[in-house]
Motif scaffolding. Sequence first.
Motif, PDB file in Angstrom:
ATOM      1  N   ALA A  15       1.778   5.173   0.355  1.00 41.16           N
ATOM      2  CA  ALA A  15       1.271   6.367   1.013  1.00 41.16           C
ATOM      3  C   ALA A  15       2.292   7.695   0.537  1.00 41.16           C
ATOM      4  O   ALA A  15       2.276   7.589  -0.794  1.00 41.16           O
ATOM      5  CB  ALA A  15       1.470   6.092   2.439  1.00 41.16           C
ATOM      6  N   GLU A  57      -4.061   6.070   7.020  1.00 45.30           N
ATOM      7  CA  GLU A  57      -3.508   4.811   6.606  1.00 45.30           C
ATOM      8  C   GLU A  57      -2.264   4.314   7.159  1.00 45.30           C
ATOM      9  O   GLU A  57      -2.053   3.293   7.637  1.00 45.30           O
ATOM     10  CB  GLU A  57      -3.423   4.848   5.219  1.00 45.30           C
ATOM     11  N   CYS A  81       6.298   3.891   2.261  1.00 44.31           N
ATOM     12  CA  CYS A  81       6.243   5.405   2.462  1.00 44.31           C
ATOM     13  C   CYS A  81       7.867   5.909   2.620  1.00 44.31           C
ATOM     14  O   CYS A  81       8.543   5.283   3.238  1.00 44.31           O
ATOM     15  CB  CYS A  81       5.135   6.107   3.255  1.00 44.31           C
ATOM     16  N   TRP A 113      -0.123  -3.831  -5.835  1.00 49.28           N
ATOM     17  CA  TRP A 113      -0.114  -2.491  -4.891  1.00 49.28           C
ATOM     18  C   TRP A 113      -1.386  -1.715  -4.982  1.00 49.28           C
ATOM     19  O   TRP A 113      -2.361  -1.937  -6.077  1.00 49.28           O
ATOM     20  CB  TRP A 113       0.894  -1.665  -5.297  1.00 49.28           C
ATOM     21  N   SER A 114      -1.734  -1.009  -4.111  1.00 48.90           N
ATOM     22  CA  SER A 114      -2.973  -0.099  -4.027  1.00 48.90           C
ATOM     23  C   SER A 114      -2.813   1.099  -3.153  1.00 48.90           C
ATOM     24  O   SER A 114      -1.649   1.275  -2.739  1.00 48.90           O
ATOM     25  CB  SER A 114      -4.257  -1.031  -3.528  1.00 48.90           C
ATOM     26  N   ASP A 115      -3.658   1.870  -2.933  1.00 44.54           N
ATOM     27  CA  ASP A 115      -3.567   3.191  -2.296  1.00 44.54           C
ATOM     28  C   ASP A 115      -4.386   2.959  -0.860  1.00 44.54           C
ATOM     29  O   ASP A 115      -4.469   3.887  -0.027  1.00 44.54           O
ATOM     30  CB  ASP A 115      -4.237   4.399  -2.894  1.00 44.54           C
ATOM     31  N   LYS A 116      -5.169   1.938  -0.621  1.00 43.28           N
ATOM     32  CA  LYS A 116      -5.516   1.784   0.490  1.00 43.28           C
ATOM     33  C   LYS A 116      -5.270   0.347   1.270  1.00 43.28           C
ATOM     34  O   LYS A 116      -4.825  -0.756   0.299  1.00 43.28           O
ATOM     35  CB  LYS A 116      -7.328   1.642   0.453  1.00 43.28           C
ATOM     36  N   CYS A 131       0.754  -1.049   0.093  1.00 45.10           N
ATOM     37  CA  CYS A 131       0.041   0.082  -0.001  1.00 45.10           C
ATOM     38  C   CYS A 131       0.974   1.158  -0.103  1.00 45.10           C
ATOM     39  O   CYS A 131       1.742   1.371   1.023  1.00 45.10           O
ATOM     40  CB  CYS A 131      -0.764  -0.040   1.149  1.00 45.10           C
TER      41      CYS A 131
END
Length: 446
Positions: A181, A239, A216, A203-206, A179
């Motif tokens: 960030a 997140e 991140c 992959w994802s944003d949440k 994920c």
Amino acid sequence: MARAQDSFTFTVGKLDAGMAILLGDRAHLIEFPSVLLPPGATTGSIVNISVHRNVAQERKRDHEFWSLQEDILETFGSQSPENPQLEVRNVTQTSVTLEWPPIKLANAKLRSLDIYKNSQRLASIPNALTNYSTKLSGLSVDTQYTFQLLLRTSAGTYPSNLIRVRTHTIADTSGISVCFANVTDSVLLENAKLALKEMRAKWSDKIQIDTTHFVCTTPAVTPAGAQPAGGVAAAPGAEYQRALQLSIPVVQPQWILACHSEKKMVPISGYYLGVTPPNSGYSQRPQSMSQASLPSSSAAHKNSASRQSLPSIRRPTPPSATTQGPINEEEDEEEQAPPPKPSPSEMKHKSNGTMDRNFKFPTSPTQAQVVPPVPSLPTQARAPKPEHEAGLNRTNEDDMTPVAVVVPSSVEVPPPPPVEKEIRKSFVESEDGEEEVGETVEIDLR
């Protein structure tokens, strides 16, 4: 054929508040509710009771009954709960994520939904009506497992399909699900996504149930350079906080590039947020929340360089200790000898902290030349010596060099031991004695 009698005659016998005893012609005795007796009937009254069949009410009752049975059959008999369909969502080296569609109970009630691993009950799925996935961790690397769901309802038990899953090896990186960030370096972010695509990872944003890593470079909500309202640029994002609550490891994008270059799962201990990645091509070091307020190392280096450019401060040397003059003029003209250099054994003693028995303190040059004045001794008349002895002594005195006598400038003399106890002891002994000794008189025995 004789016609059935339409009514029967009874005599009221005992009458209570709720029940009456009726007596028939042939001594028939029946109990009859007193509420149904005609008004004014008492003990001894004669009543006629007639019984008739109501066929119309029977038909109506039968119709209502069978209508109800058909409704029950259509509602509860035509549909039944369906078996769950178990599917694999993601597989890693030590975990398996399973999912299934919403369970269909028809008109039955849910009792439980259990997950089985290798034909053994593992756990019960919480909130089975709204929860459609689960993650099983703590598995062994490169090991085969079997999983199955078992649905228990009021209409019966319905097992799911049996699936077989083998966990990944260390060289298989397709199970990575990250994920993203706040990554300040856009080039680094694009390189990480390209590496994930080549590794067939996701992959994802949440954060999702199969998220394995949170990537991140800073936990702040907005990236560097942005100007959010309210001054919340340095506050950690939602997140990021959720990743900490779910114990998802927070790493830097360099870890993805390391896995891609090594073509295997790389340990994440050197890629945590706030740690300088090993062998990183990016010189910029991400800072954590606790390091955001610390001064940069370049400023400290600049301050240290400015301090080194200043001239060194000269401190006055302490005056040397005054020494007494030598006895003869020859020693006054000689230069002071330099202090002896320490031997290798002394250097070893200083280095390793052990004691050397052959160690000696070096003599100070000032102490070696301090010679106190020698008082003149009274001369005594000596008998003249023979000429050959006098010449021999004269030659020996000429060959001898004067020797400097080293005397400490100050000597601490310890005080004498106390004698109070001895005096007191002798005094006590004299008192304890039987006879007293008088004055002593010296007698000349010559």
